[in-house]
Design an enzyme around this catalytic site. Structure first.
Site, PDB file in Angstrom:
ATOM      1  N   HIS A   1       1.122  -1.372  -0.279  1.00  0.00           N
ATOM      2  CA  HIS A   1      -0.176  -0.122   0.410  1.00  0.00           C
ATOM      3  C   HIS A   1       0.990   1.282   0.359  1.00  0.00           C
ATOM      4  O   HIS A   1       1.327   1.452   1.235  1.00  0.00           O
ATOM      5  CB  HIS A   1      -0.557  -0.557   1.400  1.00  0.00           C
ATOM      6  CG  HIS A   1      -1.378  -1.013   1.648  1.00  0.00           C
ATOM      7  ND1 HIS A   1      -1.409  -2.104   1.961  1.00  0.00           N
ATOM      8  CD2 HIS A   1      -3.580  -1.222   0.702  1.00  0.00           C
ATOM      9  CE1 HIS A   1      -2.182  -3.440   1.220  1.00  0.00           C
ATOM     10  NE2 HIS A   1      -3.297  -2.561   0.493  1.00  0.00           N
TER      11      HIS A   1
ATOM     12  N   GLU B   1       6.341   9.730  -1.443  1.00  0.00           N
ATOM     13  CA  GLU B   1       5.264  11.404  -0.576  1.00  0.00           C
ATOM     14  C   GLU B   1       4.452  11.936  -1.751  1.00  0.00           C
ATOM     15  O   GLU B   1       4.136  13.219  -2.515  1.00  0.00           O
ATOM     16  CB  GLU B   1       6.109  12.797   0.082  1.00  0.00           C
ATOM     17  CG  GLU B   1       7.405  12.729   1.033  1.00  0.00           C
ATOM     18  CD  GLU B   1       6.892  13.326   2.256  1.00  0.00           C
ATOM     19  OE1 GLU B   1       5.890  14.173   2.399  1.00  0.00           O
ATOM     20  OE2 GLU B   1       7.925  13.286   3.207  1.00  0.00           O
TER      21      GLU B   1
END
Lengths: 393, 246
Positions: free
Chosen positions: A143, A371
């Site tokens: 994930h 990010e």
């Protein structure tokens, strides 16, 4: 590495928009990077070591939690100051900026914003002083772009929580003293927990063999029936919005930071082009070199203006997640392209450690992915302007 | 212990040097100014160290216009307690020394520290002139300064060795390398500098005694001729017949 002759470009006199304090803060960090970082960073990257002694210097400058209020050990600065500090750190190395960025935006930020007073007092001063290293656990092996699918979870055992799962690609994991970990409760809602080194069942194996961010430690956070005290749950925000709030702050820092890497590459390329003589004249006199340099300074200038305005919005509390996505995506891509073009201008010299180019270029390959990937940020903008999500199921 | 540190601004060493007004004034266009390194790294930092060890206060003083305020703020960020700016454009060393000594006379300091010279004009005059106006001892080019009560032990680097001097306060000293390690301000210092006093004082009357007739840049460096390492005869020929130095 040869002596650091860096001179920052300011084509549109952006300095005129900065306050005297902003400039003093930036110049102070710039001076420190020249003195303490540039002489050692290439060697650290070659050896694959994080120069942890720099943490004391980062802390002394106020680089851990610049915008955290002073009563918790932060420096109480505004968002433009935070951006400028990240810019100067990343001018040194993306690994250094990552360390400061993770500690500030991904560890101190959630403890300050989502934690209670006892948690703030327990963790923030030690993180600000650099005595403790923090890490942030959101991404899992299966994930990455889809964090809401995470499987790390905790159960309420009455007097404590029982945490299980694993996180991956975690900056500073092998050396962290505390980790802010995002996990689902029994109802499937995401909460933040502060996990401390030494808790039974908590391990932090290192990820080896990186070609990027070599002067930074990366690893996993593994939780095997870790008993987490109940007072370590961050009480004031839950749901995916909580970790995404941290990422907004960190991505904002990245948008500024990568300008530093781009400026370093441009500055080095400009100097090299003027000093390198071929066919009887400096290669800076050739049109194809000028095209590269002219496009670099144009893109740096645009990125500077973008982040300056974003900083104003952030100071006013008006910067949206989507605006931050645009800046992160645009600026990292800009920096990576400049690093590649600068490599071309340096010719063969561009691949060796005497110049910072290849190190920046390889670092930026991580920055463009972590990010929020380059593509996901594009789809966030796409969703924002069309109203249709192209990545959610 | 009341310490006064005189700080001057100087162009950053990477600045391009040019002149205006028929070569009688320095062209400040695009020039980045810094605190003169000898003033900052040695005089100011040693002053702060003495204050931290013995108590007291450090005041920094600059003679200059309002555009010097950012430079002065940096000294406050590094740790000075307060700052004075005497509001006039400095013309020559005597004028600057007169203004500083007038201020010092009124306010009384145990020691006045300055750098051994500024890195732009390299005059090395102001410290001695202040001491002259105040009728105080002047120790130039000092590389070490320790205090024991009111007595200072000072080392000066001299030809072939060191000179150790003892002197009682008050005195004037110019500081050189070795006095202390440069300090970088931190964010808290920068934020604290915002609330420290920077007092602007109007200058007393003074008639300039000198005027700049002209500045002249050094001759440009000649072009560098490369000679192949396997052709020493050519090198000898050039040195003998073209450079005419052998």
């Amino acid at each position: 590495m040869a002596s650091d002759r860096f001179q920052a470009p300011d084509y549109y006199h952006l300095d005129d928009l900065l306050t005297e304090e902003h400039k003093l803060i930036r110049d102070t960090v710039r001076e420190w990077v020249k003195k303490d970082v540039s002489p050692i960073i290439e060697d650290a990257a070659q050896k694959g070591e994080y120069p942890i002694h720099l943490n004391k210097g980062i802390a002394a400058l106020g680089g851990f939690g610049p915008y955290i209020p002073t009563e918790y050990g932060g420096a109480g600065l505004d968002q433009i100051s935070y951006g400028l500090i990240m810019q100067e750190f990343e001018r040194g190395d993306s690994g250094l900026r990552s360390a400061a960025s993770v500690q500030s935006s991904l560890v101190m930020y959630p403890i300050y914003n989502y934690g209670n007073e006892a948690q703030r007092m327990k963790y923030l001063p030690k993180l600000a002083s650099g005595d403790w290293v923090g890490s942030f656990g959101l991404t899992e092996p299966d994930h990455g772009s889809n964090p809401s699918g995470m499987i790390t979870n905790y159960k309420d055992m009455g007097d404590h929580y029982l945490l299980n799962g694993a996180k991956m690609w975690i900056t500073n994991s092998p050396i962290c003293d505390v980790a802010v970990v995002w996990a689902k409760n029994e109802e499937g809602r995401i909460h933040g927990l502060v996990v401390e080194r030494g808790m039974e069942g908590f391990t932090t194996p290192e990820t080896h063999g990186k070609w990027s961010l070599r002067a930074s430690r990366t690893g996993e956070l593994v939780f095997d029936n870790v008993k987490v005290p109940k007072e370590n749950l961050l009480p004031n925000k839950s749901g995916l919005g909580a970790p995404l709030g941290c990422l907004d702050s960190a991505r904002y820092g990245i948008a500024w930071g990568v300008i530093g890497a781009a400026m370093d590459c441009y500055d080095s390329a400009l100097r090299y082009a003027q000093e390198r003589i071929q066919f009887g004249k400096p290669i800076a006199a050739f049109q194809l070199t000028q095209k590269k340099l002219a496009e670099m300074i144009t893109e740096i200038t645009k990125a500077q203006l973008l982040t300056y305005r974003l900083g104003q919005l952030k100071n006013e509390g008006r910067a949206t997640t989507q605006q931050i996505s645009m800046a992160k995506r645009n600026n990292v891509d800009m920096a990576l392209n400049i690093a590649r073009e600068a490599r071309q201008i340096h010719g063969g010299m561009g691949i060796i450690g005497e110049y910072p180019i290849m190190r920046h270029m390889m670092n930026l390959e991580s920055v463009i992915t972590y990010e929020g990937t380059h593509d996901i940020h594009l789809l966030i903008t796409g969703m924002d302007v069309t109203g249709h999500s192209a990545f959610k199921g | 212990m009341k310490i006064l540190v005189c700080i001057s601004k100087a162009p950053d060493t990477t600045s391009k040097i040019a002149f205006t007004d028929s070569n009688t004034a320095f062209d400040t266009t695009g020039v980045q100014f810094i605190i003169n390194p000898y003033d900052e790294w040695y005089a100011l930092v040693r002053g702060l160290e003495l204050k931290e060890a013995n108590g007291g206060s450090v005041t920094v003083l600059n003679v200059g216009g309002a555009d010097n305020d950012p430079t002065i703020r940096k000294a406050l960020a590094i740790g000075a307690d307060s700052a004075i700016r005497i509001n006039m454009e400095p013309k020559d060393a005597l004028g600057v020394a007169k203004q500083i000594s007038d201020y010092a006379k009124e306010n009384g300091f145990d020691m006045i520290l300055c750098g051994k010279e500024t890195i732009d004009y390299n005059g090395s005059q102001v410290g001695g002139m202040i001491a002259g106006y105040l009728d105080q001892p002047f120790i130039s080019n000092a590389s070490k300064l320790d205090m024991d009560g009111n007595t200072a032990t000072i080392e000066r680097d001299i030809q072939g060795g060191k000179e150790v001097i003892q002197v009682d306060t008050p005195f004037v000293l110019s500081a050189a390398k070795g006095m202390s390690e440069p300090r970088i301000p931190n964010m808290r210092g920068i934020m604290a500098a915002r609330s420290k006093a920077l007092v602007v004082v109007e200058p007393g009357a003074f008639e300039d005694t000198t005027e700049i007739a002209e500045y002249i840049l050094p001759a440009a460096k000649g072009a560098c001729r490369m000679v192949s390492a396997d052709n020493p005869a050519e090198l000898l020929d050039l040195l003998r017949n073209e450079a005419k130095i052998i």
